[in-house]
Design an enzyme around this catalytic site. Structure first.
Site, mmCIF file in Angstrom:
data_model
loop_
_atom_site.group_PDB
_atom_site.id
_atom_site.type_symbol
_atom_site.label_atom_id
_atom_site.label_comp_id
_atom_site.label_asym_id
_atom_site.label_seq_id
_atom_site.Cartn_x
_atom_site.Cartn_y
_atom_site.Cartn_z
ATOM 1 N N GLU A 125 -1.477 -5.077 17.239
ATOM 2 C CA GLU A 125 -0.382 -5.801 17.062
ATOM 3 C C GLU A 125 0.785 -4.810 16.983
ATOM 4 O O GLU A 125 0.562 -3.368 16.902
ATOM 5 C CB GLU A 125 -0.066 -6.742 15.746
ATOM 6 N N GLU A 172 -1.188 -9.931 5.972
ATOM 7 C CA GLU A 172 -2.411 -10.447 5.785
ATOM 8 C C GLU A 172 -2.476 -11.301 4.430
ATOM 9 O O GLU A 172 -1.442 -10.899 3.763
ATOM 10 C CB GLU A 172 -3.361 -9.332 6.206
ATOM 11 N N ASN A 196 -4.988 -11.363 0.927
ATOM 12 C CA ASN A 196 -6.255 -10.828 0.300
ATOM 13 C C ASN A 196 -6.790 -11.964 -0.698
ATOM 14 O O ASN A 196 -6.031 -12.244 -1.643
ATOM 15 C CB ASN A 196 -5.846 -9.435 -0.132
ATOM 16 N N GLU A 200 0.571 -10.300 2.028
ATOM 17 C CA GLU A 200 1.262 -9.332 2.211
ATOM 18 C C GLU A 200 2.128 -9.358 3.292
ATOM 19 O O GLU A 200 1.862 -10.047 4.338
ATOM 20 C CB GLU A 200 0.351 -7.893 2.506
ATOM 21 N N PHE A 224 -1.569 14.701 2.168
ATOM 22 C CA PHE A 224 -1.289 14.070 0.899
ATOM 23 C C PHE A 224 -2.538 13.359 0.238
ATOM 24 O O PHE A 224 -2.303 12.541 -0.634
ATOM 25 C CB PHE A 224 -0.486 12.907 1.462
ATOM 26 N N ASN A 251 -2.315 4.319 5.389
ATOM 27 C CA ASN A 251 -2.283 3.029 5.126
ATOM 28 C C ASN A 251 -2.777 2.739 3.849
ATOM 29 O O ASN A 251 -3.225 1.572 3.523
ATOM 30 C CB ASN A 251 -2.915 2.319 6.201
#
Length: 649
Positions: free
Chosen positions: A201, A291, A293, A278, A351, A238
């Site tokens: 997407e 999405e 969950n 979300e 990170f 993510n």
């Protein structure tokens, strides 16, 4: 009355969280575990525990046959499932439903519909929920992925249809990245979820990641609630790092619109439990379905803090068929809650690259007011390569955002974790950063604020002097303690009347002369021509040391020291390496030879522990700079290791 016995098909902090509520409700619990988790906290907390296989999740926590056997053997009346639910497991459990086994969660058709990102997107469209533009089918191969990506327009997001938690996700900006993303995403998806289907997407650049917690009743009652939102925009790879509730960005109208769409989607699939919808929200407050969950989310504690609800208890009541006890008008936003995910990771590498080891010392900051810690580990626990490297979820609550953030800062300073690398320094820097404090955040916060990578806290001149003064005072306190035995001088006839010390302290590339004089339990320290007064109880055996420097209280941790004066001190969240010498020793140290740095240019060294899942070369091959040598899988994520220079293997 609900259930007599509940089996928890999960591990770690979420399993412990479910067990706590079960104890409160008088429900006996059964834990499952892999062989390496035999001494895990959730195993000790449960009333019964059964081993279901070896370490890999596919052979233990996702071992359908073994789990079904445990359900029968223990006569559990209900099952709380882990997040990586697959359709084959649901089919097996559907058979058990007729034998009186109840899911703590939504019905199987809702899990199948919402657990599949492709199907859930189509359902969301039909329920008139805003969705992200993209390809709504299954991507067959890399060539088709490239064709679809070109049609949508770069950048695109490649993601696993059955995925979650940032696994099986890649952003692609061109054809080459699309091919590579398809390869790694499908492999990660197969490994983590047993399903390698992918969708593509449009990647929405610079959005905010905002979730709506939905709590829906069983179909026969038809009630549904939305429990306000959670802001989850601080992410790396993510995966969420810092979450808070409510969001600084939403106004009441947008909040209501998002909540109503979330409930509409849940009702469309006859959802019957707690779940999370979300959304991505752009700068103009346009929001798009991402999405749903169908499980208890990692970040659910912040919702519990501001609403006062126990979501696990609500899920168990709903599963038994009871109606919800609340109406939408009863759901408040009381105060503010912030959650930091504390990981066994090195934040100075991308990170956060995973770290493994044994927790040699572990102390949660539960003495700080307004603090909650959800963890599944304890001192002595092992952080292994097989599972997610999360240590805990650290949550702070306050009457407003400023109070919650201040308590988080204090909690992070008072958190003792030894034996593995951790991301406390990154978390602390995020929550005190002016942009975060102002609420100016997006999913690109970390790369924008730290374009060259995270380097730790940058000391101001005042903070540098505070650190030097504290380190020098610690050194002197240690020297004085070593002269005493059981509170008395070791050699009474040789009493030392020394009250001043001239030291040389190395910090980074700088060497600083420091003069220390003792005045009772305080030290007067001169640094850069300025005097600072340092006071403490100087309990050198404690992992935490509260120090007051000219009236400013700091909580520090001394992590290590050696005979050559080298010491590591955690100050303002970041670990600093110093060397403290007497003036004479410092003058002599220039004669010491320096150890030559190891030449690693011809070595490919993995930046993290993991399993080698593919080797792309063989001895004798000539490789060029940037060429893939092997693939390392660590904590369910696959990483391509490339050659740093051209050469022969």
């Amino acid at each position: 009355q609900t259930f007599e016995k509940l089996l928890i098909a999960n591990r770690g902090e979420i399993a412990c969280r479910v067990i706590k509520t079960c104890k409160k409700m008088g429900i006996k619990t059964v834990a499952i575990h892999s062989d390496v988790d035999a001494n895990a906290v959730h195993v000790k907390m449960a009333d019964e525990a059964v081993c279901v296989g070896p370490a890999p999740t596919s052979k233990s926590y996702l071992n359908m046959d073994a789990i079904m056997e445990v359900i029968k053997k223990t006569r559990a009346q209900a099952v709380s499932l882990n997040e990586s639910i697959c359709c084959s497991f649901l089919s097996s459990l559907s058979l058990q439903a007729s034998e009186g086994v109840t899911f703590i969660g939504p019905d199987t058709h809702a899990i199948q519909a919402m657990g599949d990102k492709i199907e859930s997107k189509l359902l969301a469209k039909n329920a008139k929920v805003n969705t992200i533009p993209g390809f709504d089918g299954v991507v067959k191969d890399a060539d088709e992925a490239v064709r679809i990506a070109r049609e949508i327009g770069y950048p695109v997001m490649i993601k696993a249809s059955a995925g979650g938690g940032g696994k099986g996700m890649r952003i692609a900006w061109d054809d080459e990245e699309t091919r590579e993303g398809f390869r790694f995403s499908s492999q990660e998806a197969a490994s983590s979820f047993g399903d390698d289907r992918l969708l593509i997407e449009k990647f929405i650049d610079n959005p905010r990641h905002i979730e709506i917690q939905v709590c829906v009743l069983a179909d026969k009652h038809g009630n549904a609630l939305w429990l306000n939102e959670r802001e989850c925009s601080i992410q790396r790879r993510n995966q969420k790092v810092v979450e808070e509730a409510p969001s600084t960005f939403l106004d009441p109208e947008t909040r209501r619109a998002m909540g109503e769409q979330a409930v509409a989607l849940a009702k469309a699939v006859k959802y019957s439990s707690a779940g999370t919808v979300e959304f991505l929200v752009d700068s103009s407050k346009n929001f798009y379905f991402l999405e749903m969950n169908t499980r208890l989310q990692v970040e659910h504690p912040v919702t519990e803090c501001i609403t006062g609800l126990d979501l696990v208890q609500e899920m168990i009541r709903v599963a038994k068929g009871y109606p919800l006890r609340h109406k939408q008008a009863d759901i408040p936003i009381n105060g503010w809650a912030v959650e930091c995910r504390v990981y066994a990771e090195d934040p100075y590498k991308s990170f956060g690259l995973p770290s493994i080891g044994k927790l040699s010392q572990y102390q949660e900051p539960l003495h700080v007011p307004g603090v909650r810690v959800d963890s599944g580990i304890q001192q002595g626990s092992d952080i292994s390569i097989y599972y997610d490297p999360m240590i805990s979820k650290l949550i702070t609550y306050g009457s407003n955002r400023a109070e919650a953030l201040k308590r988080m800062e204090e909690a992070l300073d008072n958190y003792v974790i030894r034996g593995v690398a951790h991301n406390i320094s990154l978390l602390r820097e995020v929550i005190i950063h002016p942009r975060f404090v102002k609420g100016d955040i997006s999913t690109k916060f970390l790369p924008e604020v730290y374009p060259d990578g995270f380097k730790g806290h940058k000391l101001t001149d005042l903070e540098r002097r505070e650190l030097l003064a504290t380190a020098a005072s610690l050194y002197v306190a240690e020297q004085l303690r070593s002269q005493r035995f059981l509170g008395t001088p070791r050699i009474p006839i040789a009493k030392s009347k020394r009250s001043s010390w001239e030291l040389s302290v190395r910090l980074g590339d700088g060497i600083y002369p420091v003069a220390v004089s003792k005045d009772g339990t305080s030290f007067s320290v001169e640094v850069d021509g300025m005097k600072l007064n340092v006071t403490s109880e100087w309990n050198l055996a404690s992992p935490l040391l509260s120090v007051t420097i000219d009236g400013t209280q700091r909580t520090i941790q001394r992590l290590s020291r050696n005979a050559s004066g080298e010491t590591s001190i955690q100050f303002l969240g970041t670990v600093y390496k110093l060397q403290i010498l007497t003036k004479v020793a410092a003058e002599l140290s220039k004669y010491m030879p320096e150890k030559a740095a190891e030449d690693t240019s011809s070595i490919l060294r993995s930046p993290m522990p993991g399993a080698v899942v593919a080797v792309s070369v063989k001895p004798g091959d000539t490789v060029s700079e940037g060429q893939e040598i092997c693939v390392i899988e660590a904590m369910k994520m696959q990483n391509s290791m490339i050659a740093a220079k051209t050469g022969k293997v």
